[in-house]
Enzyme design. Structure first.
Site, PDB file in Angstrom:
ATOM      1  N   LYS A 210      -6.701   3.257  -3.517  1.00 28.47           N
ATOM      2  CA  LYS A 210      -7.118   3.287  -2.113  1.00 28.47           C
ATOM      3  C   LYS A 210      -7.270   4.734  -1.695  1.00 28.47           C
ATOM      4  O   LYS A 210      -6.499   5.599  -2.126  1.00 28.47           O
ATOM      5  CB  LYS A 210      -6.044   2.567  -1.294  1.00 28.47           C
ATOM      6  CG  LYS A 210      -6.233   2.616   0.215  1.00 28.47           C
ATOM      7  CD  LYS A 210      -5.155   1.773   0.921  1.00 28.47           C
ATOM      8  CE  LYS A 210      -5.151   2.001   2.413  1.00 28.47           C
ATOM      9  NZ  LYS A 210      -4.072   1.262   3.109  1.00 28.47           N
TER      10      LYS A 210
ATOM     11  N   LYS B  63     -10.103   0.168  -2.587  1.00 30.57           N
ATOM     12  CA  LYS B  63     -10.027   0.020  -1.128  1.00 30.57           C
ATOM     13  C   LYS B  63     -10.288   1.352  -0.443  1.00 30.57           C
ATOM     14  O   LYS B  63      -9.411   2.211  -0.399  1.00 30.57           O
ATOM     15  CB  LYS B  63      -8.649  -0.515  -0.725  1.00 30.57           C
ATOM     16  CG  LYS B  63      -8.481  -0.661   0.800  1.00 30.57           C
ATOM     17  CD  LYS B  63      -7.122  -1.245   1.178  1.00 30.57           C
ATOM     18  CE  LYS B  63      -6.904  -1.232   2.677  1.00 30.57           C
ATOM     19  NZ  LYS B  63      -5.566  -1.709   3.073  1.00 30.57           N
TER      20      LYS B  63
ATOM     21  N   ASP C 173       0.865  -1.188   0.000  1.00 29.99           N
ATOM     22  CA  ASP C 173       0.000   0.000   0.000  1.00 29.99           C
ATOM     23  C   ASP C 173       0.898   1.233   0.000  1.00 29.99           C
ATOM     24  O   ASP C 173       1.405   1.653   1.043  1.00 29.99           O
ATOM     25  CB  ASP C 173      -0.906   0.016   1.242  1.00 29.99           C
ATOM     26  CG  ASP C 173      -1.974  -1.080   1.197  1.00 29.99           C
ATOM     27  OD1 ASP C 173      -1.782  -2.076   0.454  1.00 29.99           O
ATOM     28  OD2 ASP C 173      -2.987  -0.943   1.900  1.00 29.99           O
TER      29      ASP C 173
END
Lengths: 293, 487, 329
Positions: free
Chosen positions: C229, C265, C166
């Site tokens: 995300k 996400k 991430d």
């Protein structure tokens, strides 16, 4: 030996031109002593049609003129009227007015023109609104001219009963087709001559003369006319116009006013020929968690 | 949507989630509400109100004839002369506020009845119709004692008895649009709801009865076209307010041509919704959906003519079809239903007729592959591409969930096409550029223009049309004008 | 002199070419390139209305149970604190695999999400389960470090067993219009990820406008993101429905153009079962059922799991639950 007078043929006014009626028919009007004072066009429904076409053609351009510019043009009309003051007095007197009444009528006509010239860039603020809707939108209502207006001028007035209807219509950005008084038509064409020398775009005002009995119908039922204005109290004529209006849901406004009263002029005559348009647009970040106040 | 082999569930669908109806109190039979009392129709005739989502009878409703209407107008006149016309604006306002509050307290019940009777999704009646109706009363309540501020340099007086005829697409909301400003301005009312959707107006009559509003100030007479005609033609009616089709509006305009009755007409439309290439496309697609499928397309200002700039036409149509597929058509009482039942059998037939015409005209049709209940009146959301300005389905109001899609190249072209109609009720414009928005919103000949949004309503916002869409405005300061005499 | 003029005009020409003026339109064409084309504009009020509409969806009975289980299986159970220790991380990993042992048949979470230094610990702790290891990297959460540090950070996590990375984008660079820099950085990290899937954190709370969110989404997707995300969880607002909707539409447009699926996400701020279900509705109504698995949709959350568990038990027992009966990590 006295000079032979030239009799004027009063032509109609369409699209900034002064054509003769396509009907080729005329009628004469006489003064109180039975003397012929003019040849008047007996317009046909085709003349009305041509006038409506001219009014429609110029509508967008006139409506889009700046309010200030419309105001300037109306003021210019007043200036030109003032210059022809004596001619109007003369015509009104030929048609039966006393001198005092004739003077009063032209003075009031000029003043009323100035009055509506002043309204051109003010009525919008009084008739518009910002509307506080509950959602995140900016919402406002503005007035816009209704469109092409057919005007049935007051039968009992040559000048003031006509201009009192024309001025609020054009001050508000409409274009119009006017049926002048049948028995008192002289001033209408002289007024057209004034308009034609006043920077008013061709087609904003179109004036036809002729028989009311024939012309009310084409004035009232033309599908490209958005509103009809009527001055007078003839119940049959009013009913007829209202019925004719149905075909395309014309707005019909009737007035029965004493036009020689100073008070017979107001904002609401402009508003009668306006449509209200309401516009919505989202406003970002109002009342939300991310408001930046 | 592409099928993926590796997904863990095949689909996730919403279980039924119907709104409860156990708290609804409906009578088997409704009489007329005249002079503060429930009176039987003089003909003794009643007609059935049908739930369009299952074709079952909900209740019976009285059919008022000329004698009943006369009774109602007399009651309204008596109340006008005796009480309401003389009452101070301050006191009038408090009555209207009270009605507004009582409606709010019964909002859930009103919403359910609206959905049962008219077929619209409960989401809409709960979140849009009923709150807007309540708010309309709240808004005009406050005007009652402020009328002197509304029209500069003029004395404001009430008109007298207002005869009001409302349509079936927003039954309670239209009743509110009519009654609230009329009362605020000091008029009394005879109102006729549409025959297929009388029930919420009758519930409103119960609320009005309970509110203690003086008898005769509001009278509700149910019935068909003949009942409406009796109101319009009654010599003691001072004002006619009508919302409905342009055809009926013209009949009314003609009927009152020999009278001094003041009129407002809110008629049909065929409104253009215009998508420019720089629009926020995903929001525009939502706006298109909301523009035409809101209330099954039974909306006079529905954005039924879509104009898409050619450079984005393919993507807009593609996205629109995908979005259509995610709409739920079905039981209007289910909280997840997006498109409910068509209001009546007749209207469904009308819509189907136009769909057939569209196909016969050679237009390309797309309908979402949603499942539709076998009972009740339903129509899947429908798109027509490959249509022309001259197609019947582009020119005539369908009043159903049917959208025609045309493309255009330039702004001038689309302005001309949008204005090329006898109607002029509403329009939508989608673009990111401010100056272009104002160019379009200025030149479109329509009474309501939504820029980067569509189908928004508010009590403060004037609503009404240009041209054959009628005249007069409802809502806001401008809506007051319809119910006053200025001198 | 002529040579000078020539080289001068060459310089001038290359400056113009380097400037690469934005092509105003073409946001939907097949050759769409966020570095050359404008992204589609986004109207915030319209997005808010769409989201509000999604939030009126009523999820009941079977669809609710099914949805809640799906939510559990989509969670990246997360701890990203300076005070994280192996002890804390191990306990969280156990929770990820055993959400509620008293109730058999519940899924595990999709992954645990930790700092690079904890990846090895976590990897060992989840051994034998399906739970993936996600590691933040690239000088999380600010991203204010040179590229070589970010690359090292990423490689370290991958070498220690991270299945997913991430990363954060350089928001400062983005806001000053250096899209090429942002793009290149993502592309470089993607290369460093090897087999690990790359989630690109936009930190939407710092991008502020939805137009920026859309642009950043398009850049991230084109630079090689497997997932996009919303947030680090360290900046408010974190994930919102509006921001997620905007990102989902970027994914959808990319899919419609290329046929390539990108994952989504939302992270931070989603703590209730009801909110999570609304996210699922949004995915369903925008991207479709194909995205309704943890391969394509994740929740970055720490407290969401227990609220979902409490809802599941409430539905089965009809009794409202107390947090005392659900382990906190």
């Amino acid at each position: 030996m006295s000079r032979l007078e030239i009799l004027k043929t009063y032509k109609i006014y369409i699209g900034g031109q002064f054509p003769r009626t396509e009907s080729g028919r005329y009628y004469q009007i006489q003064d109180g002593k039975g003397k012929v004072i003019g040849n008047i066009c007996m317009s046909s429904k085709k003349d009305v049609r041509n006038a409506v076409s001219a009014a429609r053609k110029t509508f967008g351009g006139w409506a889009e003129r700046s309010a200030f510019n419309r105001s300037q043009i109306l003021y210019r009309i007043a200036e030109m009227l003032e210059g022809r003051r004596d001619q109007f007095i003369n015509e009104l007197m030929i048609q039966g007015s006393s001198k005092a009444n004739a003077e009063k009528e032209i003075d009031l006509t000029i003043d009323r023109t100035v009055y509506y010239a002043g309204w051109c860039d003010k009525y919008q603020q009084l008739l518009s609104s910002v509307n506080p809707v509950s959602s995140a939108h900016f919402n406002f209502s503005v007035v816009e001219p209704t469109g092409v207006v057919s005007i049935i001028a007051d039968e009992n007035s040559s000048l003031i009963g006509m201009i009192s209807l024309i001025l609020p219509a054009i001050a508000g950005g409409n274009t119009c087709v006017v049926l002048a008084s049948e028995k008192l038509p002289l001033c209408s064409i002289t007024f057209a001559e004034v308009l034609n020398t006043s920077d008013l775009p061709a087609g904003v005002v179109n004036i036809v003369t002729g028989k009311r009995a024939e012309l009310i119908e084409p004035m009232g039922n033309h599908m490209d006319v958005n509103a009809t204005v009527y001055s007078g109290s003839n119940a049959d004529e009013i009913k007829k116009l209202k019925e004719l209006a149905v075909q395309n849901v014309k707005r019909v406004k009737t007035y029965n006013k004493k036009w020689m009263n100073e008070e017979s002029q107001d904002l609401y005559m402009i508003s009668d020929l306006q449509e209200v348009k309401t516009t919505w647009h989202p406003i970002e970040n109002i009342g939300g968690a991310t408001s930046s106040y | 949507m592409a099928k993926k082999t590796d997904k863990k569930i095949s689909s996730w669908d919403f279980s039924p989630s119907p709104e409860g109806i156990s708290h609804i109190e409906l009578k088997d039979k409704y009489d007329l509400f005249i002079d503060g009392k429930w009176v039987k129709p003089s003909s003794g005739k009643y007609f059935e109100s049908i739930n369009p989502s299952n074709e079952e009878k909900i209740s019976s409703v009285a059919h008022a004839n000329q004698a009943d209407v006369d009774k109602a107008v007399k009651a309204a006149r008596k109340a006008y002369n005796g009480v309401w016309g003389k009452m101070s604006g301050k006191e009038r306002g408090k009555y209207i506020y009270r009605i507004a509050r009582m409606m709010q307290e019964k909002a859930r019940e009103l919403a359910v009845i609206e959905t049962l009777d008219g077929g619209k999704p409960i989401r809409e009646s709960r979140d849009i119709d009923i709150p807007l109706a309540c708010n309309h009363f709240f808004y005009y309540a406050g005007w009652a004692d402020k009328l002197d501020y509304a029209f500069p340099n003029r004395k404001v007086e009430s008109l007298g008895v207002a005869g009001q005829i409302i349509p079936w697409n927003f039954p309670l909301l239209m009743a509110a649009w009519k009654i609230a400003p009329a009362l605020a301005a000091g008029n009394t009312v005879v109102l006729k709801p549409a025959e297929s959707t009388s029930l919420t107006a009758l519930k409103l009559a119960e609320i009005i009865e309970e509110s203690g509003l003086p008898a005769g100030v509001v009278n509700i007479v149910t019935g068909f076209g003949d009942t409406g005609a009796a109101i319009v033609n009654h010599p003691d009616v001072d004002k006619v307010a009508f919302t409905g089709s342009t055809d009926v509006g013209k009949i009314i305009q003609k009927a009152i041509s020999g009278t001094d009755k003041k009129a407002t007409l809110e008629l049909g439309g065929k409104s253009a919704n215009i998508i420019l290439e720089d629009a926020p496309i995903d929001q525009a697609v939502e706006g298109i959906v909301n523009g035409i499928f809101f209330n099954q397309g039974h909306v006079c200002c529905a954005g039924s003519r879509l104009f898409v700039q050619e450079s984005v036409a393919d993507v807009v149509v593609k996205k629109l079809k995908q979005r259509l597929d995610s709409l739920y058509v079905g039981n209007p009482l289910d909280k997840n239903t997006d498109i409910g039942a068509i209001n009546s059998k007749e209207q469904l037939q009308t819509i189907k007729k136009y769909i057939k015409i569209g196909q016969e005209e050679g237009a390309e049709m797309y309908q979402s592959p949603c499942s539709i209940p076998t009972k009740g009146y339903f129509c899947p959301p429908t798109l027509f591409t490959n249509v022309a300005q001259s197609s019947v389905i582009v020119q005539q109001e369908i009043f159903g969930p049917v959208l025609t899609i045309q493309t255009f190249r330039t702004v001038d072209e689309v302005i001309q096409k949008a204005n090329n109609t006898p109607f002029g009720l509403a329009a939508g414009v989608w673009t990111d550029k401010g100056s272009r928005i104002f160019n379009l919103t200025t030149k479109l000949r329509a009474g309501v223009v939504w820029a980067n949004t569509y189908n928004k309503f508010d009590p403060t916002s004037p609503f009404g049309g240009y041209k054959e869409s009628g005249f007069g405005r409802e809502g806001g300061l401008h809506g007051l004008e319809a119910y006053v005499k200025l001198s | 002199m002529a040579a000078f003029l020539l080289s001068f005009s060459y310089l001038f020409l290359s400056l113009i070419l380097l400037k690469k003026p934005m092509n105003k339109l073409k946001p939907f064409s097949s050759d769409f390139d966020p570095l050359r084309h404008e992204s589609p504009s986004v109207d915030k009020v319209g997005v808010e209305e769409r989201v509000a509409r999604i939030q009126t969806r009523s999820i009941k009975n079977e669809s609710k149970i099914q949805g809640l289980k799906l939510v559990l299986n989509m969670i990246d159970l997360t701890t990203l604190e300076g005070k994280d220790t192996p002890g804390k991380v191990k306990q969280m990993c156990y929770k990820a695999m055993h959400l509620l042992d008293a109730h058999p048949g519940l899924p595990a979470t999709a992954a645990v999400c930790v700092y690079p230094s904890m990846v090895g610990i976590a990897k060992a702790a989840v051994k034998g389960s399906d739970v993936k290891i996600a590691s933040v990297s690239t000088a999380f959460p600010s991203g204010q470090a040179p590229l070589n540090v970010k690359l090292d950070d990423t490689r370290f996590a991958v070498e220690n067993g991270a299945d997913e990375i991430d990363m954060v984008i350089s928001r400062g660079k983005f806001l000053s219009g250096e899209y090429q820099f942002v793009f290149d950085e993502i592309a470089a990290i993607k290369e460093a990820c090897g087999k690990a899937r790359l989630k690109v954190i936009l930190e939407t709370g710092e991008l502020v406008t939805l137009d920026n969110v859309r642009k950043a989404s398009d850049i991230a997707i084109h630079a090689g993101a497997d997932f996009i995300k919303t947030s680090t969880g360290k900046i408010q607002p974190a994930a919102t429905m509006q921001v997620t909707y905007t990102m989902l539409m970027a994914i959808k447009d990319h899919y419609d153009r290329t046929g390539v699926m990108i994952g989504m996400k939302p992270a931070g701020g989603i703590s209730t079962a009801k909110a999570a279900l609304h996210y699922l509705v949004m995915v369903k109504e925008t991207l479709g059922d194909a995205w309704l698995s943890n391969e394509w949709f994740r929740f970055g959350a720490s407290s969401l799991a227990n609220d979902v568990l409490m809802q599941i038990i409430k539905m089965e027992t009809g009794v409202y639950q107390s947090s005392d009966y659900f382990s906190i990590d």
